[in-house]
Enzyme design. Structure first.
Site: not given
Ligand SMILES: NC(=O)c1ccc[n+]([C@@H]2O[C@H](COP(=O)([O-])OP(=O)(O)OC[C@H]3O[C@@H](n4cnc5c(N)ncnc54)[C@H](O)[C@@H]3O)[C@@H](O)[C@H]2O)c1
Ligand SMILES: O=C(O)C[C@H](O)C(=O)O
Ligand SMILES: [Mg+2]
Length: 597
Positions: A179, A197, A484, A439, A126, A268-269, A291
């Site tokens: 991203r 994840k 986190n 992060n 992670y 996610e992202d 998320d």
């Protein structure tokens, strides 16, 4: 095709002597040895070798699970010794490789070592190492994991989804790679994030490893370096935009829910514009959440409530806290929206005057041209700002506002420089809080040591990626919290799954955040420990999952699943609900394989 039990009883003993239920397998011989879901390596008992056509395909000695576990940990420790003195990057990638090889070979053993050593292994599978892995993914690629849907697959997704070998899928993590952490557009290489994840889903929430699916939606990349890289494994074209882009995501979502109507999709992202757009587009239609917007918001809200407690104040004092958020992206705006929602629930009104929002162009005010619509509610009216103007820098804002909390979600390493941190010494709080949540590690707004040495020893500090606690001398420790979203997303997923809800509501997300906020004792919070250690993540997830489940029941969203219908869920006490969630966590152990034709 095989069928697996969705959940198996969780076991607290390291190596249980109880015999787990059988697992049906539809293959024989080497096909089993090459399937990491079923492979036990040298651990196949002789009778099973006979039954499954494995006799002679393995060395004769049968090695116990416990012995295999110890052998793996021994080789991991030797690798640590042998790489001593090498660069951090080299060592981290070497550790990731050894874990990844085990993941590719024997998932049961992999998840067991991950669960038992989560504190040590989370920084590898992670954040932060997963960021490095994504940056180097095309070169590191050996075996596929998860599914890839690309811009070239338009019109094919409904049939492609059936290429996934598992009959049932509970949890999907989806990215378009636009991203990745604070590392920007990494295109197809971003697949490392859904994989990491979902590893956390298995480790923390006990989602059955055979029922997870990492997905990459490869719609191209705008990262020229990747497009020029001969090794790059993704589609070589600029990112799709507008309706073309949305039609690909629409097609994927329809395909998923046609095959697995009860699956949950975690976005996610995604870059900000698509993060908000897809959340609004799908949240009422499918069981999904974002998320980075919603999970992060809950974790940050728990931290904000924790800082109020750390000052010895009642929670209602959150209304009086001045909070500066640096980063007006999906994460920063998600945090502000949820914090305002929580404050409104407490006070009955929606005061926004206590929040200050800063982006790459400085303080966000109504004077900003091209103000992003999502940031409008948090833009300050310059008339209300004594001495601060549009675009004021972080240090100017901190000096003027003297905030209780300085929270970074900018993705920019070091923006909380010495001057900014020293300005936090003038904070009106008795325990000024600094949250450097970006992060991976190199993108954190400041390090833990910088925070304690410049802002003072009485601060509360949290970061998105792990840092060591800081030795303040005289036996004093500056505690580092890891703020986190890993503390929430596994519980949001598991609680929703067990409730049988079709949507993830704000109420369910608030319940998750409140649960995390109340997890620590007053004594810990006074010491600046706002979040639990990652060692307790299964326990945290059981509590969070149960809170989400109860909220779904209270809101009439729950439909139940498996043996527990709505009535059973409604009749559960708080303790019952936690036990129910805990009892439904899958735990990796070898089960007898039974061949089914
Ligand atoms: N700790 C966690 O759980 C967690 C969760 C989600 C995101 N994050 C991290 O947060 C970061 C941002 O994520 P995002 O999705 O919001 O990204 P984003 O790209 O949507 O937003 C980034 C924001 O930062 C602003 N910014 C850029 N440079 C800045 C500067 N020098 N000063 C002030 N603001 C600046 C941008 O204007 C933008 O508003 C990433 O590093 C990500 O890893 C952490
Ligand atoms: O992936 C993480 O560690 C947290 C978060 O989702 C992020 O995007 O940074
Ligand atoms: Mg993320």
């Amino acid at each position: 095709m095989w069928k697996v039990a969705r959940f198996a009883a969780s076991r607290s003993r390291r190596f249980s002597t109880a015999i787990p239920g059988p697992c049906k397998v539809h293959k024989r011989g080497t096909d089993i040895l090459h399937d990491p879901w079923f492979n036990k390596d040298t651990g196949f008992p002789l009778t099973e070798r006979d039954r499954l056509g494995l006799r002679g395909l393995l060395p004769p000695r049968v090695i116990s699970f416990e012995h295999q576990y110890d052998r793996f940990m021994d080789s991991y420790r030797s690798l640590e010794k042998n790489t001593h003195g090498q660069s951090d990057k080299f060592v981290s990638l070497a550790k990731w490789r050894i874990l990844n090889r085990l993941h590719d070979r024997n998932e049961t053993l992999y998840y067991r070592v991950l669960i038992d050593n989560i504190k040590e292994f989370a920084p590898i599978i992670y954040t932060p190492t997963v960021g490095l892995v994504c940056q180097n993914y095309s070169g590191l690629f050996r075996r596929p994991r998860g599914m890839y849907f690309s811009a070239k697959d338009k019109g094919e997704m409904m049939s492609m989804i059936y290429n996934w070998p598992a009959q049932e899928v509970d949890m999907i993590v989806l990215t378009d790679g636009s991203r990745i952490l604070g590392l920007g557009d990494l295109g197809v290489q971003g697949i490392g994030i859904p994989i990491g994840k979902l590893d956390m889903y298995v480790a923390a929430a006990g989602i059955n490893a055979q029922r997870i699916l990492p997905v990459m939606l490869d719609v191209g990349t705008n990262n020229q370096k990747l497009l020029d890289d001969p090794l790059y494994l993704g589609v070589r074209q600029p990112r799709l935009e507008g309706e073309e882009y949305l039609s690909i995501v629409d097609e994927f979502m329809e395909a998923v829910y046609a095959r697995w109507p009860k699956a949950i999709v975690q976005f996610e992202d995604f870059q900000m514009k698509w993060a908000f757009e897809t959340l609004n587009r799908y949240r009422k239609k499918f069981c999904m959440f974002n998320d980075d917007i919603q999970g992060t918001a809950g974790v940050a809200l728990a931290g904000l409530l924790g800082t109020v407690r750390a000052q010895g104040l009642p929670l209602s004092d959150i209304l009086k806290q001045k909070i500066v958020v640096v980063g007006a992206g999906s994460a920063g705006l998600g945090v502000l929206n949820m914090a305002v929602q929580a404050v409104s629930m407490m006070s009955g009104s929606a005061p926004k005057s206590q929040f200050f929002l800063i982006d790459k162009d400085g303080l966000v005010t109504t004077e900003r041209s091209n103000l992003d619509p999502a940031a409008v509610p948090f833009a300050k009216n310059p008339r209300d700002l004594e001495g601060l103007t549009e675009g004021a820098s972080i240090v100017e804002v901190v000096k003027k506002v003297k905030p209780h909390v300085l929270l970074g979600l900018s993705g920019v390493g070091g923006v909380f420089n010495a001057e900014v941190l020293k300005a936090m010494r003038e904070s009106v709080s008795t325990k000024p809080a600094i949250f450097a949540m970006s992060n991976p590690t190199m993108n954190a707004e400041c390090t833990a040591i910088e925070a304690f040495s410049h802002a003072g020893e009485n601060i509360v500090f949290a970061s998105g990626s792990p840092f060591e606690n800081v030795d303040l001398g005289n036996g004093q420790v500056g505690h580092v919290n890891q703020a986190n979203n890993m503390y929430l997303f596994p519980g949001i997923g598991l609680g929703t799954l067990l409730s049988g809800a079709h949507h993830i509501t704000d109420g369910m997300l608030q319940a998750a955040a409140q649960c995390l906020a109340s997890y620590m004792t007053d004594e810990d919070v006074q010491k600046g420990i706002l979040y639990p250690s990652i060692d307790c993540i299964r326990n945290v997830t059981a509590e969070v999952g149960a809170a989400v489940l109860r909220a779904a029941v209270a809101e009439g969203q729950a439909e139940g699943q498996g043996d527990a219908g709505v009535k059973e869920l409604e009749n559960m006490s708080k303790e019952d609900s936690v036990e129910y969630v805990r009892g439904n966590m899958w735990y990796p152990e070898y089960c007898p394989l039974v061949q089914e034709k």
